[in-house]
Design a protein around this motif. Structure first.
Motif, PDB file in Angstrom:
ATOM      1  N   ILE A   1       0.830  -1.201   0.000  1.00 24.28           N
ATOM      2  CA  ILE A   1       0.000   0.000   0.000  1.00 24.28           C
ATOM      3  C   ILE A   1       0.865   1.252   0.000  1.00 24.28           C
ATOM      4  CG2 ILE A   1      -1.663   1.355   1.355  1.00 24.28           C
ATOM      5  CD1 ILE A   1      -2.825  -1.326   2.323  1.00 24.28           C
ATOM      6  N   ALA A   2       1.930   1.240   0.791  1.00 19.23           N
ATOM      7  CA  ALA A   2       2.812   2.403   0.871  1.00 19.23           C
ATOM      8  C   ALA A   2       3.460   2.687  -0.488  1.00 19.23           C
ATOM      9  CB  ALA A   2       3.880   2.190   1.935  1.00 19.23           C
ATOM     10  N   VAL A   3       3.930   1.635  -1.158  1.00 14.15           N
ATOM     11  CA  VAL A   3       4.551   1.818  -2.476  1.00 14.15           C
ATOM     12  C   VAL A   3       3.533   2.356  -3.476  1.00 14.15           C
ATOM     13  CG1 VAL A   3       5.609   0.627  -4.436  1.00 14.15           C
ATOM     14  CG2 VAL A   3       6.340   0.098  -2.105  1.00 14.15           C
ATOM     15  N   TRP A   4       2.319   1.793  -3.459  1.00 16.61           N
ATOM     16  CA  TRP A   4       1.269   2.279  -4.354  1.00 16.61           C
ATOM     17  C   TRP A   4       0.939   3.735  -4.063  1.00 16.61           C
ATOM     18  CZ3 TRP A   4      -3.529   4.014  -2.598  1.00 16.61           C
ATOM     19  CH2 TRP A   4      -4.421   4.391  -3.607  1.00 16.61           C
ATOM     20  N   ALA A   5       0.812   4.089  -2.790  1.00 16.16           N
ATOM     21  CA  ALA A   5       0.454   5.459  -2.418  1.00 16.16           C
ATOM     22  C   ALA A   5       1.498   6.466  -2.897  1.00 16.16           C
ATOM     23  CB  ALA A   5       0.280   5.561  -0.902  1.00 16.16           C
ATOM     24  N   MET A   6       2.761   6.032  -2.912  1.00 19.60           N
ATOM     25  CA  MET A   6       3.829   6.946  -3.352  1.00 19.60           C
ATOM     26  C   MET A   6       3.778   7.206  -4.852  1.00 19.60           C
ATOM     27  SD  MET A   6       7.027   5.745  -0.947  1.00 19.60           S
ATOM     28  CE  MET A   6       6.931   5.928   0.840  1.00 19.60           C
ATOM     29  N   THR A   7       2.971   6.414  -5.582  1.00 24.10           N
ATOM     30  CA  THR A   7       2.753   6.693  -6.997  1.00 24.10           C
ATOM     31  C   THR A   7       1.530   7.582  -7.208  1.00 24.10           C
ATOM     32  OG1 THR A   7       1.293   4.782  -7.412  1.00 24.10           O
ATOM     33  CG2 THR A   7       3.689   4.409  -7.542  1.00 24.10           C
ATOM     34  N   GLN A   8       0.765   7.807  -6.142  1.00 25.35           N
ATOM     35  CA  GLN A   8      -0.461   8.583  -6.239  1.00 25.35           C
ATOM     36  C   GLN A   8      -0.384   9.934  -5.546  1.00 25.35           C
ATOM     37  OE1 GLN A   8      -3.115   7.211  -8.050  1.00 25.35           O
ATOM     38  NE2 GLN A   8      -1.607   5.598  -8.475  1.00 25.35           N
ATOM     39  N   ALA A   9       0.591  10.109  -4.676  1.00 27.59           N
ATOM     40  CA  ALA A   9       0.704  11.333  -3.873  1.00 27.59           C
ATOM     41  C   ALA A   9       2.183  11.624  -3.629  1.00 27.59           C
ATOM     42  CB  ALA A   9      -0.039  11.163  -2.545  1.00 27.59           C
ATOM     43  N   PRO A  10       2.504  12.850  -3.208  1.00 23.01           N
ATOM     44  CA  PRO A  10       3.907  13.176  -2.923  1.00 23.01           C
ATOM     45  C   PRO A  10       4.531  12.218  -1.927  1.00 23.01           C
ATOM     46  CG  PRO A  10       2.601  15.172  -2.981  1.00 23.01           C
ATOM     47  CD  PRO A  10       1.627  14.026  -3.069  1.00 23.01           C
ATOM     48  N   ILE A  11       5.729  11.729  -2.244  1.00 21.55           N
ATOM     49  CA  ILE A  11       6.396  10.733  -1.404  1.00 21.55           C
ATOM     50  C   ILE A  11       6.576  11.246   0.019  1.00 21.55           C
ATOM     51  CG2 ILE A  11       8.568   9.485  -1.055  1.00 21.55           C
ATOM     52  CD1 ILE A  11       8.802   9.246  -4.072  1.00 21.55           C
ATOM     53  N   ALA A  12       6.954  12.519   0.161  1.00 21.89           N
ATOM     54  CA  ALA A  12       7.190  13.075   1.491  1.00 21.89           C
ATOM     55  C   ALA A  12       5.926  13.035   2.348  1.00 21.89           C
ATOM     56  CB  ALA A  12       7.703  14.512   1.376  1.00 21.89           C
ATOM     57  N   LEU A  13       4.780  13.331   1.734  1.00 27.78           N
ATOM     58  CA  LEU A  13       3.525  13.306   2.490  1.00 27.78           C
ATOM     59  C   LEU A  13       3.164  11.876   2.912  1.00 27.78           C
ATOM     60  CD1 LEU A  13       1.271  15.848   0.552  1.00 27.78           C
ATOM     61  CD2 LEU A  13       2.457  16.176   2.730  1.00 27.78           C
ATOM     62  N   VAL A  14       3.352  10.938   2.007  1.00 24.71           N
ATOM     63  CA  VAL A  14       3.065   9.533   2.327  1.00 24.71           C
ATOM     64  C   VAL A  14       3.978   9.050   3.450  1.00 24.71           C
ATOM     65  CG1 VAL A  14       3.089   7.169   1.452  1.00 24.71           C
ATOM     66  CG2 VAL A  14       2.222   9.024   0.010  1.00 24.71           C
TER      67      VAL A  14
END
Length: 278
Positions: A222-235
């Motif tokens: 989920i974390a890897v997927w989220a970093m493709t959808q939102a700024p990495i720093a925010l995730v």
């Protein structure tokens, strides 16, 4: 960041705290960690075999990462044998970014922003308050160096994996082989330290370890997927809410002692980690 991604990252943070809780609740923390590693290793091997073989220059990174991951889990399992989830997890999770940030600044020539320096200061304060609480409340003092040892191993594999994945050019392949090698390295270490008994586990142990493996794998995916959808720093910053989940699980599910000092320390650690990630 959309609401769906926000909620997904929060769920990933909960899963990370959950797999730690599942290991903590087991009779043998080392056996539980071994079962989790073996299940993840099998999943990793299946994924790795669908990808190209790693190049020769990637292998040293994988081996180094496997050693760091094995050390991380051993220190963490030993720490959970000595202390509460709500005491160990924040120290182990919180100290790692301090080490990574410091090493990155000294050896990788990464620029350190003022907010990151502030974050390190807040982090250090929170960890000191959390460790002091263990000493004042009559808890085992061994949990502190063990949790810090786990944090050092986390910092080690974070740096190695970050560089190794770049060298490989295929993060999916890299992670798959990493999980597989991790199982190969971790298993004989556990047997050497605890004997063959560490492999003897009942159905409940396998169920808990497998659930921990699923939660760990899910949290990572989920974390890897989220970093493709939102700024990495925010995730990355939002993931640190896992500390609060761990403290709440320890308090509400395990009956861990909760006082103002522990709550303050957990809050400082989360704030410090967010400052270093944003």
């Amino acid at each position: 960041m959309t609401l769906f991604v926000f909620l997904a990252v929060l769920f990933a943070a909960f899963l990370h705290a959950l797999w730690n809780a599942l290991i903590k609740v087991g009779v043998s923390k080392v056996t539980g960690m071994l079962i989790m590693t073996l299940v993840q290793g099998g999943l990793g091997l299946v994924v790795a075999l669908t990808r190209p073989w790693p190049a020769a220059d990637v292998v040293p990174w994988l081996l180094a990462s496997g050693v760091f991951h094995a050390g991380y889990k051993l220190f963490l399992a030993f720490a959970y044998e000595q202390g509460d989830l709500s005491r160990v997890y924040p120290i182990a999770r919180g100290a790692a970014p301090m080490v990574v940030t410091g090493i990155s600044a000294l050896f990788l020539a990464d620029a350190i922003a003022p907010a990151e320096y502030a974050g390190i200061l807040v982090l250090g304060t929170g960890i000191a308050v959390m460790a002091r609480g263990a000493f004042r409340n009559g808890e085992s003092r061994r949990l502190v160096p063990l949790a810090l040892g786990s944090a050092l191993m986390t910092a080690g594999y974070s740096l190695v994996d970050g560089l190794g994945a770049r060298v490989s050019g295929d993060a999916v392949m890299y992670v798959g082989w990493l999980f597989a090698l991790d199982a190969v390295i971790f298993t004989p270490i556990c047997i050497a330290l605890r004997g063959g008994a560490v492999l003897r586990a009942g159905g409940r142990d396998w169920a808990m370890g497998s659930a921990a493996a699923a939660a760990s794998y899910g949290a990572y995916a989920i974390a890897v997927w989220a970093m493709t959808q939102a700024p990495i720093a925010l995730v990355a910053a939002l993931r640190e809410s896992s500390i609060l989940f761990a403290v709440l699980i320890g308090w509400l599910a395990f009956g861990d002692r909760m006082d103002a000092g522990k709550a303050l320390a957990a809050g400082l650690i989360v704030l410090g980690m967010m400052l270093t990630r944003l």
